[in-house]
Design an enzyme around this catalytic site. Sequence first.
Site, PDB file in Angstrom:
ATOM      1  N   LYS A 144       0.847  -1.212   0.000  1.00  0.00           N
ATOM      2  CA  LYS A 144       0.000   0.000   0.000  1.00  0.00           C
ATOM      3  C   LYS A 144       0.871   1.248   0.000  1.00  0.00           C
ATOM      4  O   LYS A 144       2.046   1.213   0.403  1.00  0.00           O
ATOM      5  CB  LYS A 144      -0.934   0.028   1.206  1.00  0.00           C
ATOM      6  CG  LYS A 144      -0.278  -0.032   2.602  1.00  0.00           C
ATOM      7  CD  LYS A 144       0.135   1.293   3.215  1.00  0.00           C
ATOM      8  CE  LYS A 144       0.685   1.142   4.637  1.00  0.00           C
ATOM      9  NZ  LYS A 144       1.506   2.246   5.097  1.00  0.00           N
TER      10      LYS A 144
ATOM     11  N   ASP B 241      -2.790  -1.675  10.637  1.00  0.00           N
ATOM     12  CA  ASP B 241      -3.025  -1.583   9.181  1.00  0.00           C
ATOM     13  C   ASP B 241      -3.696  -2.822   8.603  1.00  0.00           C
ATOM     14  O   ASP B 241      -4.056  -2.836   7.426  1.00  0.00           O
ATOM     15  CB  ASP B 241      -1.672  -1.505   8.446  1.00  0.00           C
ATOM     16  CG  ASP B 241      -1.047  -0.139   8.512  1.00  0.00           C
ATOM     17  OD1 ASP B 241      -1.704   0.766   9.021  1.00  0.00           O
ATOM     18  OD2 ASP B 241       0.101  -0.005   8.055  1.00  0.00           O
TER      19      ASP B 241
END
Length: 302
Positions: free
Chosen positions: A17, A154
């Site tokens: 990401k 996350d």
Amino acid sequence: MLCQPSTCALTMLAPAKLNLFLRVVRKRADGFHDLETVMTSINLFDTLLFEPTDSSEVTLRVVMASSQNQNSLPPAPIPTDSSNLVIRAAQLLKEYAGSSAGVKITLVKRIPSAAGMGGGSSDAATTLAGLNRFWNLSRTREELSELASQLGSDIGFFLGGCSTAICRGRGELIEPLRIPTSLHFVVARPNSGLSTPAVFKQCRPNESGASVEEFAKSLQHPGNCRMVRLLLNDLQAPAESLNDDVKQLRQQFNKLPVLGHLMTGSGTSYFGVCASSRHAGMMAARLRAAGVPWVHVARSCS
Ligand code: C5P
């Protein structure tokens, strides 16, 4: 609970990401920080292979994928014990489901570690989703999300399966965002990494900073330079104060004709927003020629 162990192998991809916007809002009583961040997954993947075993053990083998980045030093070895989030995720799910099944996991690593690209978190999310399927556990998305939040901030983003999202709270409160077209990036990483807790420790939260909603709105018009003007990472200054390589990357990106640039997560990776994959390829060639150790052309996943 009795579980039917799978007899077939299962292969899954775990994406990296980038944080396009990251505001540190406040420090919390539990030591974490409330964030407002926009994350997008990109087409750089680790691969996880889940294979049957006669034993009830969870074992992990890590293979470093060969890199085309000639300037980079050999990466530090990745642990295969319970300090690896893949093992922790597998053990947590096994315990939660009361399963006695085992699995042989092979992790092929392409996402650099300690780089702000969420590689370990993505591997853990893929392990939860993959083993839920591989062990036929039928646990719900909500149950897996609860386990994910016990493992790291996350992990919920990667579990959600959306490619772009606003993440709030510790990072575990996910609001999916639709973006109309893929975004193009050139991503670079120096040879050094950074520790996430160390970077957060240096950070001064800002309760009245820029609006994540406004940034999310600007993403609906990615051709529009507004999105690029609103790129923000409150962890960048603290990361630069701890690591000169990040500062040097910023200076190198300053000289490149990219649309905008930013550090991702707690660093040390750095990305430039580009107009097309061709543009990103040209920027990558310039960074490689300048000796940047690891360079990758990427686009947001759809
Ligand atoms: O949740 P995760 O394990 O990824 O967090 C690693 C460290 O980063 C935490 O121990 C904490 O020091 C810091 N952190 C934070 N606030 C967050 C996320 C992480 O302070 N929202």
